[in-house]
Every structure is written in C-alpha cells, then in structure tokens.
Design a protein around this motif. Structure first.
Motif, PDB file in Angstrom:
ATOM      1  N   GLY A  23       0.404  -1.374  -0.341  1.00 22.39           N
ATOM      2  CA  GLY A  23      -0.164   0.397   0.216  1.00 22.39           C
ATOM      3  C   GLY A  23       0.898   1.312  -0.113  1.00 22.39           C
ATOM      4  O   GLY A  23       0.619   1.970  -0.449  1.00 22.39           O
ATOM      5  N   LEU A  24       2.312   1.599   1.016  1.00 19.64           N
ATOM      6  CA  LEU A  24       2.938   2.171   0.510  1.00 19.64           C
ATOM      7  C   LEU A  24       3.856   2.420  -0.452  1.00 19.64           C
ATOM      8  O   LEU A  24       3.757   3.691  -1.027  1.00 19.64           O
ATOM      9  N   ILE A  25       3.937   1.493  -0.979  1.00 17.87           N
ATOM     10  CA  ILE A  25       4.528   1.088  -2.593  1.00 17.87           C
ATOM     11  C   ILE A  25       3.854   1.606  -3.845  1.00 17.87           C
ATOM     12  O   ILE A  25       4.842   2.780  -3.949  1.00 17.87           O
ATOM     13  N   MET A  26       2.461   1.687  -3.444  1.00 17.46           N
ATOM     14  CA  MET A  26       1.701   2.321  -4.479  1.00 17.46           C
ATOM     15  C   MET A  26       1.395   3.802  -4.678  1.00 17.46           C
ATOM     16  O   MET A  26       0.522   3.895  -5.672  1.00 17.46           O
ATOM     17  N   ASP A  27       1.012   3.944  -3.180  1.00 14.54           N
ATOM     18  CA  ASP A  27       0.429   5.395  -3.160  1.00 14.54           C
ATOM     19  C   ASP A  27       1.462   6.410  -3.916  1.00 14.54           C
ATOM     20  O   ASP A  27       2.741   6.013  -2.595  1.00 14.54           O
ATOM     21  N   LYS A  28       1.419   6.656  -4.638  1.00 11.57           N
ATOM     22  CA  LYS A  28       2.721   7.619  -5.308  1.00 11.57           C
ATOM     23  C   LYS A  28       2.499   8.852  -3.922  1.00 11.57           C
ATOM     24  O   LYS A  28       3.804   9.921  -3.999  1.00 11.57           O
ATOM     25  N   GLU A  29       1.092   9.844  -3.720  1.00 12.75           N
ATOM     26  CA  GLU A  29       2.069  10.162  -2.361  1.00 12.75           C
ATOM     27  C   GLU A  29       3.221   9.881  -1.576  1.00 12.75           C
ATOM     28  O   GLU A  29       3.458  10.922  -0.640  1.00 12.75           O
ATOM     29  N   VAL A  30       3.524   8.949  -0.681  1.00 12.61           N
ATOM     30  CA  VAL A  30       3.925   7.905   0.550  1.00 12.61           C
ATOM     31  C   VAL A  30       5.291   7.920  -0.973  1.00 12.61           C
ATOM     32  O   VAL A  30       6.957   8.431  -0.525  1.00 12.61           O
ATOM     33  N   LEU A  31       5.175   6.979  -2.303  1.00  9.19           N
ATOM     34  CA  LEU A  31       6.171   6.243  -3.122  1.00  9.19           C
ATOM     35  C   LEU A  31       5.801   6.355  -3.761  1.00  9.19           C
ATOM     36  O   LEU A  31       6.730   7.020  -4.939  1.00  9.19           O
ATOM     37  N   GLY A  32       5.085   5.211  -4.287  1.00 10.52           N
ATOM     38  CA  GLY A  32       4.964   4.934  -6.057  1.00 10.52           C
ATOM     39  C   GLY A  32       5.458   3.609  -6.083  1.00 10.52           C
ATOM     40  O   GLY A  32       7.106   3.861  -5.806  1.00 10.52           O
ATOM     41  N   ALA A  33       5.255   3.032  -6.892  1.00 12.87           N
ATOM     42  CA  ALA A  33       5.835   1.878  -7.829  1.00 12.87           C
ATOM     43  C   ALA A  33       7.205   2.188  -9.184  1.00 12.87           C
ATOM     44  O   ALA A  33       8.395   1.686  -8.280  1.00 12.87           O
ATOM     45  N   ALA A  34       7.138   2.667  -9.516  1.00  9.96           N
ATOM     46  CA  ALA A  34       8.827   4.007 -10.336  1.00  9.96           C
ATOM     47  C   ALA A  34       9.538   4.118  -9.709  1.00  9.96           C
ATOM     48  O   ALA A  34      10.365   3.479  -9.414  1.00  9.96           O
ATOM     49  N   THR A  35       8.560   4.691  -8.256  1.00  5.40           N
ATOM     50  CA  THR A  35      10.202   5.194  -7.547  1.00  5.40           C
ATOM     51  C   THR A  35      11.003   4.009  -6.560  1.00  5.40           C
ATOM     52  O   THR A  35      12.404   3.755  -6.839  1.00  5.40           O
ATOM     53  N   TYR A  36      10.327   3.246  -5.585  1.00  3.29           N
ATOM     54  CA  TYR A  36      10.661   2.591  -5.654  1.00  3.29           C
ATOM     55  C   TYR A  36      11.510   1.406  -6.152  1.00  3.29           C
ATOM     56  O   TYR A  36      12.509   1.118  -6.035  1.00  3.29           O
ATOM     57  N   ASN A  37      11.329   0.838  -7.449  1.00  2.00           N
ATOM     58  CA  ASN A  37      11.957   0.477  -8.472  1.00  2.00           C
ATOM     59  C   ASN A  37      12.911   1.395  -9.014  1.00  2.00           C
ATOM     60  O   ASN A  37      14.494   0.409  -8.971  1.00  2.00           O
ATOM     61  N   LYS A  38      13.210   2.197  -8.504  1.00  2.00           N
ATOM     62  CA  LYS A  38      14.530   2.963  -9.372  1.00  2.00           C
ATOM     63  C   LYS A  38      15.334   2.951  -8.184  1.00  2.00           C
ATOM     64  O   LYS A  38      16.456   3.178  -8.331  1.00  2.00           O
ATOM     65  N   VAL A  39      14.974   3.299  -6.654  1.00  2.00           N
ATOM     66  CA  VAL A  39      15.819   2.905  -5.555  1.00  2.00           C
ATOM     67  C   VAL A  39      16.398   2.025  -5.270  1.00  2.00           C
ATOM     68  O   VAL A  39      17.850   1.420  -5.158  1.00  2.00           O
ATOM     69  N   ARG A  40      15.617   0.442  -5.323  1.00  2.00           N
ATOM     70  CA  ARG A  40      16.123  -0.424  -5.216  1.00  2.00           C
ATOM     71  C   ARG A  40      17.204  -0.624  -6.311  1.00  2.00           C
ATOM     72  O   ARG A  40      18.228  -1.348  -5.917  1.00  2.00           O
ATOM     73  N   LYS A  41      16.648  -0.309  -7.385  1.00  2.00           N
ATOM     74  CA  LYS A  41      17.410  -0.255  -8.245  1.00  2.00           C
ATOM     75  C   LYS A  41      18.891   0.100  -8.256  1.00  2.00           C
ATOM     76  O   LYS A  41      20.350  -0.436  -8.234  1.00  2.00           O
ATOM     77  N   ALA A  42      19.060   1.465  -7.616  1.00  2.00           N
ATOM     78  CA  ALA A  42      20.282   2.275  -7.353  1.00  2.00           C
ATOM     79  C   ALA A  42      21.052   1.611  -6.249  1.00  2.00           C
ATOM     80  O   ALA A  42      21.827   1.589  -5.594  1.00  2.00           O
ATOM     81  N   MET A  43      19.912   1.176  -5.420  1.00  2.00           N
ATOM     82  CA  MET A  43      20.580   0.632  -3.918  1.00  2.00           C
ATOM     83  C   MET A  43      21.463  -0.694  -4.070  1.00  2.00           C
ATOM     84  O   MET A  43      22.350  -1.189  -3.279  1.00  2.00           O
ATOM     85  N   SER A  44      21.117  -1.388  -5.760  1.00  2.00           N
ATOM     86  CA  SER A  44      21.934  -2.980  -5.859  1.00  2.00           C
ATOM     87  C   SER A  44      22.747  -2.224  -6.617  1.00  2.00           C
ATOM     88  O   SER A  44      23.953  -3.041  -5.735  1.00  2.00           O
ATOM     89  N   ALA A  45      23.329  -1.148  -6.899  1.00  6.84           N
ATOM     90  CA  ALA A  45      23.988  -0.844  -8.143  1.00  6.84           C
ATOM     91  C   ALA A  45      25.347  -0.412  -7.547  1.00  6.84           C
ATOM     92  O   ALA A  45      26.114  -0.061  -7.145  1.00  6.84           O
ATOM     93  N   ASP A  46      24.834   0.756  -6.317  1.00 11.83           N
ATOM     94  CA  ASP A  46      25.192   1.283  -5.638  1.00 11.83           C
ATOM     95  C   ASP A  46      25.872   1.456  -4.364  1.00 11.83           C
ATOM     96  O   ASP A  46      24.774   2.176  -3.521  1.00 11.83           O
ATOM     97  N   PRO A  47      26.333   1.020  -3.321  1.00 16.00           N
ATOM     98  CA  PRO A  47      26.218   0.967  -2.283  1.00 16.00           C
ATOM     99  C   PRO A  47      26.524   2.201  -1.191  1.00 16.00           C
ATOM    100  O   PRO A  47      26.237   2.626  -0.174  1.00 16.00           O
ATOM    101  N   ALA A  48      26.634   2.869  -1.268  1.00 19.11           N
ATOM    102  CA  ALA A  48      26.849   4.748  -1.129  1.00 19.11           C
ATOM    103  C   ALA A  48      25.170   4.764  -1.335  1.00 19.11           C
ATOM    104  O   ALA A  48      24.664   5.322  -0.171  1.00 19.11           O
TER     105      ALA A  48
END
Length: 164
Positions: free
Chosen positions: A116-141
């Motif tokens: 629910g939090l991920i899908m709520d665009k006011e809280v996060l949004g699925a696209a942002t969730y996926n983008k951040v998860r990808k960045a976390m995997s690619a960049d330890p910083a």
C-alpha cells in the motif's frame, strides 16, 4: 572485413552512450531517497508494533500464564505425545493456536501494508520504489545513505507521519 569491424565498433559505441544516458537519467534524487527511507521506516515501525502486540499476547495470556508455558507448548506442538507429556490442556492448546494464528497473519499484513505504501504515489510510488531499489543494488553508497536516513527517521519518530 575492416568495414564489419568498424561497424561493430560504432554500434558498440552507440550502445554504450545510450546505456550511459539511461544510467545518468536514472540517478536517484535526495527526495526519492528520503521517500524510500520514510516508507522503510514506516514498515519497520509497523512490524515492531505487531511484534509488541504478539509479545503482550503471550505475556498476558491468563490461560498460558506467560512466555515459559508458551515456549513449552511451542516445543511440543505437532507431537501429541509430547503435548500429553507436558500435560497441555485443551484451553492451553486453543490459546496457543490463537497466538499462532496472529503470528501467521503478521507476514501477510506487513506485505499488504508495505505494498500500500509503495503503490501510493503520495508516499512513494512503484516507479520510485523500483528506481531506488535498483540504485541501491548498483551503488553501495546509495544503500548506505538510505540506511542512514532510515535510522535518523526511526530515532526522531518521523516514520509515524503517514499511516495507511
């Protein structure tokens, strides 16, 4: 032969530029990291709340009389001989099952809350969730920065700002 090599070299260069351009446009902003961290902090607070409820259910259960008896029944659960050996009553078994049903439901509730939090665009949004998860995997910083933000939010209580 020389033309094929040059063509292959040029195509490789084009693909490299395109993938670099995609990576550059995929850079995670501070705002996106903060939103992601807030979502994670909320989920962790939600889990902690459920765990506290579970602990209270065990400690305050009048039939079981606390955690020691709960653990004793838990160790014998599924083995009728052991349950008879520890003299577990029907009331204790029912109380244990009630607590276990609550524990079993926590995973689904947490998953539903997080989704629910991920899908709520006011809280996060699925696209942002996926983008951040990808960045976390690619960049330890990035992962380190987000973990730091989560810790700060938990310490300050900011995760409680939005509830679903």
């Amino acid at each position: 032969m020389k033309r094929v090599f040059v063509l292959a070299f040029l195509l490789l260069g084009i693909f490299s530029v395109q993938s670099f351009a995609q990576e550059a446009s995929e850079e995670v902003t501070e705002e996106e990291m903060v939103k992601y961290a807030a979502m994670e902090a909320k989920v962790q607070a939600y889990i902690q709340d459920k765990q506290t409820t579970m602990e209270e259910m065990i400690k305050n259960n009048e039939v079981l009389g606390g955690g020691a008896r709960y653990n004793e029944i838990k160790g014998a659960w599924g083995n009728d001989e052991k349950l008879a050996e520890i003299e577990a009553t029907d009331e204790e078994k029912a109380a244990f099952e009630e607590i276990q049903n609550y524990i079993d439901s926590i995973g689904d509730e947490v998953k539903e809350y997080m989704t629910g939090l991920i899908m709520d665009k006011e809280v996060l949004g699925a696209a942002t969730y996926n983008k951040v998860r990808k960045a976390m995997s690619a960049d330890p910083a990035v992962k380190e920065k987000i973990n730091s933000l989560i810790t700060e939010m938990k310490e300050s209580g900011e995760e409680e700002g939005v509830a679903l």
